[in-house]
Design a protein around this motif. Structure first.
Motif, PDB file in Angstrom:
ATOM      1  N   HIS A 148       6.156  12.183   7.995  1.00 34.84           N
ATOM      2  CA  HIS A 148       6.311  10.733   8.098  1.00 34.84           C
ATOM      3  C   HIS A 148       4.948  10.051   8.203  1.00 34.84           C
ATOM      4  N   TYR A 149       4.010  10.640   8.939  1.00 38.59           N
ATOM      5  CA  TYR A 149       2.649  10.094   8.998  1.00 38.59           C
ATOM      6  C   TYR A 149       2.068   9.991   7.579  1.00 38.59           C
ATOM      7  N   ALA A 150       2.246  11.050   6.805  1.00 30.54           N
ATOM      8  CA  ALA A 150       1.726  11.049   5.434  1.00 30.54           C
ATOM      9  C   ALA A 150       2.408   9.973   4.597  1.00 30.54           C
ATOM     10  N   ARG A 151       3.733   9.850   4.753  1.00 28.01           N
ATOM     11  CA  ARG A 151       4.454   8.823   3.993  1.00 28.01           C
ATOM     12  C   ARG A 151       3.988   7.423   4.388  1.00 28.01           C
ATOM     13  N   VAL A 152       3.756   7.206   5.659  1.00 32.26           N
ATOM     14  CA  VAL A 152       3.265   5.902   6.114  1.00 32.26           C
ATOM     15  C   VAL A 152       1.911   5.606   5.477  1.00 32.26           C
ATOM     16  N   ALA A 153       1.043   6.585   5.415  1.00 34.84           N
ATOM     17  CA  ALA A 153      -0.268   6.380   4.773  1.00 34.84           C
ATOM     18  C   ALA A 153      -0.098   6.001   3.306  1.00 34.84           C
ATOM     19  N   VAL A 154       0.831   6.652   2.618  1.00 36.17           N
ATOM     20  CA  VAL A 154       1.066   6.368   1.198  1.00 36.17           C
ATOM     21  C   VAL A 154       1.593   4.947   1.018  1.00 36.17           C
ATOM     22  N   ILE A 155       2.558   4.532   1.838  1.00 34.63           N
ATOM     23  CA  ILE A 155       3.116   3.190   1.636  1.00 34.63           C
ATOM     24  C   ILE A 155       2.152   2.096   2.110  1.00 34.63           C
ATOM     25  N   ILE A 156       1.295   2.409   3.078  1.00 32.18           N
ATOM     26  CA  ILE A 156       0.250   1.444   3.457  1.00 32.18           C
ATOM     27  C   ILE A 156      -0.718   1.251   2.285  1.00 32.18           C
ATOM     28  N   ALA A 157      -1.063   2.355   1.625  1.00 38.20           N
ATOM     29  CA  ALA A 157      -1.936   2.249   0.442  1.00 38.20           C
ATOM     30  C   ALA A 157      -1.268   1.414  -0.640  1.00 38.20           C
ATOM     31  N   ALA A 158       0.027   1.630  -0.882  1.00 39.62           N
ATOM     32  CA  ALA A 158       0.755   0.853  -1.884  1.00 39.62           C
ATOM     33  C   ALA A 158       0.760  -0.630  -1.527  1.00 39.62           C
ATOM     34  N   PHE A 159       1.035  -0.920  -0.268  1.00 43.17           N
ATOM     35  CA  PHE A 159       1.059  -2.309   0.193  1.00 43.17           C
ATOM     36  C   PHE A 159      -0.321  -2.959   0.032  1.00 43.17           C
ATOM     37  N   THR A 160      -1.353  -2.235   0.366  1.00 39.50           N
ATOM     38  CA  THR A 160      -2.722  -2.742   0.245  1.00 39.50           C
ATOM     39  C   THR A 160      -3.037  -3.097  -1.216  1.00 39.50           C
ATOM     40  N   LEU A 161      -2.594  -2.258  -2.134  1.00 40.79           N
ATOM     41  CA  LEU A 161      -2.818  -2.533  -3.550  1.00 40.79           C
ATOM     42  C   LEU A 161      -2.058  -3.784  -4.001  1.00 40.79           C
ATOM     43  N   LEU A 162      -0.842  -3.960  -3.492  1.00 41.86           N
ATOM     44  CA  LEU A 162      -0.080  -5.166  -3.845  1.00 41.86           C
ATOM     45  C   LEU A 162      -0.778  -6.416  -3.345  1.00 41.86           C
ATOM     46  N   VAL A 163      -1.276  -6.351  -2.117  1.00 38.14           N
ATOM     47  CA  VAL A 163      -1.997  -7.512  -1.580  1.00 38.14           C
ATOM     48  C   VAL A 163      -3.266  -7.765  -2.376  1.00 38.14           C
ATOM     49  N   ALA A 164      -3.969  -6.700  -2.743  1.00 41.49           N
ATOM     50  CA  ALA A 164      -5.188  -6.859  -3.545  1.00 41.49           C
ATOM     51  C   ALA A 164      -4.861  -7.464  -4.919  1.00 41.49           C
ATOM     52  N   ALA A 165      -3.700  -7.112  -5.467  1.00 39.58           N
ATOM     53  CA  ALA A 165      -3.315  -7.660  -6.774  1.00 39.58           C
ATOM     54  C   ALA A 165      -3.069  -9.163  -6.695  1.00 39.58           C
ATOM     55  N   LEU A 166      -2.708  -9.653  -5.527  1.00 39.39           N
ATOM     56  CA  LEU A 166      -2.485 -11.093  -5.352  1.00 39.39           C
ATOM     57  C   LEU A 166      -3.796 -11.873  -5.340  1.00 39.39           C
ATOM     58  N   ALA A 167      -4.874 -11.203  -4.948  1.00 33.52           N
ATOM     59  CA  ALA A 167      -6.161 -11.893  -4.783  1.00 33.52           C
ATOM     60  C   ALA A 167      -6.839 -12.159  -6.117  1.00 33.52           C
TER      61      ALA A 167
ATOM     62  N   MET B 176       8.770  -3.302   5.187  1.00 38.15           N
ATOM     63  CA  MET B 176       9.107  -1.872   5.190  1.00 38.15           C
ATOM     64  C   MET B 176       7.965  -1.060   5.803  1.00 38.15           C
ATOM     65  N   VAL B 177       6.745  -1.382   5.420  1.00 39.56           N
ATOM     66  CA  VAL B 177       5.586  -0.688   5.982  1.00 39.56           C
ATOM     67  C   VAL B 177       5.540  -0.885   7.499  1.00 39.56           C
ATOM     68  N   GLY B 178       5.788  -2.108   7.957  1.00 35.73           N
ATOM     69  CA  GLY B 178       5.773  -2.374   9.395  1.00 35.73           C
ATOM     70  C   GLY B 178       6.820  -1.577  10.146  1.00 35.73           C
ATOM     71  N   VAL B 179       8.014  -1.512   9.591  1.00 36.83           N
ATOM     72  CA  VAL B 179       9.087  -0.733  10.236  1.00 36.83           C
ATOM     73  C   VAL B 179       8.707   0.740  10.281  1.00 36.83           C
ATOM     74  N   GLU B 180       8.267   1.271   9.154  1.00 41.35           N
ATOM     75  CA  GLU B 180       7.909   2.698   9.108  1.00 41.35           C
ATOM     76  C   GLU B 180       6.696   3.009   9.996  1.00 41.35           C
ATOM     77  N   PHE B 181       5.744   2.091  10.078  1.00 42.90           N
ATOM     78  CA  PHE B 181       4.581   2.263  10.944  1.00 42.90           C
ATOM     79  C   PHE B 181       4.999   2.295  12.412  1.00 42.90           C
ATOM     80  N   SER B 182       5.980   1.484  12.759  1.00 38.97           N
ATOM     81  CA  SER B 182       6.407   1.402  14.159  1.00 38.97           C
ATOM     82  C   SER B 182       7.062   2.683  14.660  1.00 38.97           C
ATOM     83  N   VAL B 183       7.639   3.465  13.756  1.00 42.82           N
ATOM     84  CA  VAL B 183       8.351   4.678  14.182  1.00 42.82           C
ATOM     85  C   VAL B 183       7.411   5.652  14.896  1.00 42.82           C
TER      86      VAL B 183
END
Length: 148
Positions: free
Chosen positions: A129-148, A16-23
């Motif tokens: 949309h730029y702001a929303r992309v920043a928010v969902i990138i932050a969310a994704f980053t936290l999910l990846v960090a939670a896996l580590a 989802m982040v990738g799709v939204e980033f591509s826009v």
């Protein structure tokens, strides 16, 4: 089972982040370079397609993160997952309160019926949309960090 949930959630949110980033960084610049009203036609079509698909994607992502937070509540990194969920809630609120109303107008436009301020409305959507992309990138980053 928790590991599978973690992977599926991270992949769903990541795509989802990738799709939204591509826009804003790829799709809109390509559309804006098209001659005539083709950029507007592309944006209106994108508004229809995205408007149909993205609500389900955002809600599915949020539900998966919530399930992960509950299922892994005793695991290390739960705070990161909960914070990611809160950020996804912020992104949904941004969408519902600002982006969707603009999107609903855009998807009805054509060259002969667009409003006088159509470019400003598109620029406003782009800024949010730029702001929303920043928010969902932050969310994704936290999910990846939670896996580590």
């Amino acid at each position: 089972m928790l590991n599978a949930l973690e992977v599926v959630t991270t992949v769903v949110v990541g795509v989802m982040v990738g799709v939204e980033f591509s826009v804003p960084f790829f799709i809109n610049p390509i559309l804006n370079a098209l001659p005539g009203d083709n950029a507007l036609r592309g944006r209106t079509h994108g508004a229809r397609v995205g408007g149909a698909v993205m609500p389900f994607w955002y809600i599915t992502s949020l539900v998966l993160v919530a399930v992960w937070a509950v299922a892994g509540r005793d695991e290390q990194g739960t705070g990161l997952i909960v914070t990611a969920g809160a950020l996804l809630i912020v992104s949904v609120l941004m969408s519902v309160l600002v982006l969707v109303p603009i999107n609903n107008r855009v998807k009805t436009w054509a060259a002969d019926n667009r409003p006088a301020d159509w470019k400003e409305q598109l620029r406003r959507w782009d800024r949010w949309h730029y702001a929303r992309v920043a928010v969902i990138i932050a969310a994704f980053t936290l999910l990846v960090a939670a896996l580590a």
